[in-house]
Design an enzyme around this catalytic site. Structure first.
Site, PDB file in Angstrom:
ATOM      1  N   SER A 196      43.120 -46.520  65.835  1.00 57.20           N
ATOM      2  CA  SER A 196      42.830 -47.444  64.732  1.00 57.20           C
ATOM      3  C   SER A 196      42.771 -46.728  63.388  1.00 57.20           C
ATOM      4  CB  SER A 196      41.492 -48.143  64.957  1.00 57.20           C
ATOM      5  OG  SER A 196      41.476 -48.773  66.208  1.00 57.20           O
TER       6      SER A 196
HETATM    7  N1  SAH Z   1      39.471 -46.101  70.691  1.00 56.32           N
HETATM    8  C1  SAH Z   1      40.830 -45.639  70.690  1.00 56.32           C
HETATM    9  C2  SAH Z   1      41.777 -46.761  70.362  1.00 56.32           C
HETATM   10  C3  SAH Z   1      42.914 -46.799  71.316  1.00 56.32           C
HETATM   11  S1  SAH Z   1      43.857 -48.302  71.327  1.00 56.32           S
HETATM   12  C4  SAH Z   1      41.001 -44.458  69.746  1.00 56.32           C
HETATM   13  O1  SAH Z   1      40.060 -44.091  69.030  1.00 56.32           O
HETATM   14  O2  SAH Z   1      42.081 -43.864  69.730  1.00 56.32           O
HETATM   15  C5  SAH Z   1      43.077 -49.205  72.617  1.00 56.32           C
HETATM   16  C6  SAH Z   1      43.087 -48.591  73.983  1.00 56.32           C
HETATM   17  O3  SAH Z   1      42.571 -49.555  74.901  1.00 56.32           O
HETATM   18  C7  SAH Z   1      44.479 -48.226  74.505  1.00 56.32           C
HETATM   19  O4  SAH Z   1      44.509 -46.861  74.825  1.00 56.32           O
HETATM   20  C8  SAH Z   1      44.628 -49.084  75.773  1.00 56.32           C
HETATM   21  O5  SAH Z   1      45.331 -48.441  76.803  1.00 56.32           O
HETATM   22  C9  SAH Z   1      43.166 -49.342  76.147  1.00 56.32           C
HETATM   23  N2  SAH Z   1      42.932 -50.509  76.988  1.00 56.32           N
HETATM   24  C10 SAH Z   1      43.543 -51.724  76.958  1.00 56.32           C
HETATM   25  N3  SAH Z   1      43.034 -52.533  77.887  1.00 56.32           N
HETATM   26  C11 SAH Z   1      42.076 -51.817  78.551  1.00 56.32           C
HETATM   27  C12 SAH Z   1      41.207 -52.103  79.646  1.00 56.32           C
HETATM   28  N4  SAH Z   1      41.214 -53.267  80.286  1.00 56.32           N
HETATM   29  N5  SAH Z   1      40.344 -51.138  80.038  1.00 56.32           N
HETATM   30  C13 SAH Z   1      40.326 -49.911  79.434  1.00 56.32           C
HETATM   31  N6  SAH Z   1      41.137 -49.593  78.420  1.00 56.32           N
HETATM   32  C14 SAH Z   1      41.988 -50.525  77.972  1.00 56.32           C
END
Ligand code: SAH
Length: 242
Positions: free
Chosen positions: A91
């Protein structure tokens, strides 16, 4: 046998070791990287109204460039999300700071994050709170996040590869929950695993419609939700069909 190591040898060896450590990008950083990060906090985060001093300090300390796969790590302090592979994104720094501020993190908190991704949001939380548990559904990303968090020196974060819809029962209840992927609805297990008086921040909505960043507050059986602002996150995916 008598040691042939002279004090000069020790001095030179010590100097060489520290030069080696300082040249390791995971321990040291360039002045330019540090300056870019301080600038990011001032112009992107404070300027947009984030004011909790512990959140600002965490954003100054967490080295965002360590969590972005090269060569995009060079863009780490820019005002936007960035790709981290596997179709996912880290993000925008302001959104990370805002979400962190909205859950009102305290030193003694145990926090659950859903969507570890790069590991950066977990690092920001780990700068402030006691324990962070983070779940990631894409296995290589869960490995990346775990590795990066360890290399960056965070010892209070635990990463798990799983579908975060079910939260992390074993460590529940949590003082705060931060969800970083957009869900069509707020997963009931996450509400159940929130402490009484706890807060959750979660983007709600589908991939093609406007999503809202929603703040959830739990007070006994009373669950209140407040829309904070429209956002665009990667979708919350599911490991199974339930
Ligand atoms: N907090 C992260 C943002 C990554 S984007 C950062 O600081 O980089 C969101 C993430 O959520 C992605 O990596 C995606 O694979 C994960 N995601 C999506 N659905 C999910 C689920 N049901 N359980 C765990 N992770 C999930």
């Amino acid at each position: 046998m008598k040691s042939t190591k002279t004090p000069e040898f020790k001095y030179v060896a010590g100097w060489m070791l520290s030069a080696l450590l300082m040249s390791c990008p995971l321990i040291a950083e360039t002045d330019a990287q540090k300056e870019a990060r301080m600038n990011m906090v001032e112009t992107q985060i404070e300027a947009r109204g984030v004011e909790n001093p512990v959140v600002l300090e965490a954003m100054r300390n967490a080295k965002r460039h360590l969590f972005i796969p090269p060569p995009r790590d060079r863009e780490a302090y820019q005002d936007r999300p960035l790709p981290i592979g596997h179709g996912q994104t880290i993000s925008q720094p302001y959104i990370v700071a805002l979400m962190t501020e909205l859950v009102q993190p305290k030193e003694d908190f145990k926090v659950l994050e859903i969507g570890a991704g790069s590991g950066y949001q977990a690092a920001v939380l780990a700068e402030i709170v006691d324990q962070v548990y983070t779940v990631e559904i894409v296995e290589p990303l869960s490995k990346w996040a775990d590795e990066r968090l360890k290399l960056a020196g965070y010892e209070n974060v635990t990463v798990k590869h799983a579908d975060g819809y079910h939260g992390w029962e074993e460590h529940a209840p949590f003082d705060a929950i931060v969800v970083t992927a957009a869900a069509p609805h707020i997963p009931p297990p996450l509400i159940a695993q929130l402490k009484d008086g706890g807060r959750m921040i979660i983007p709600v909505g589908s991939r093609f419609r406007t999503q809202q960043l929603v703040l959830v507050e739990k007070n006994g059986d009373d669950i209140t939700t407040r829309n904070i602002l429209p956002v665009r996150f990667v979708p919350f995916t599911r490991a199974d069909s339930d």
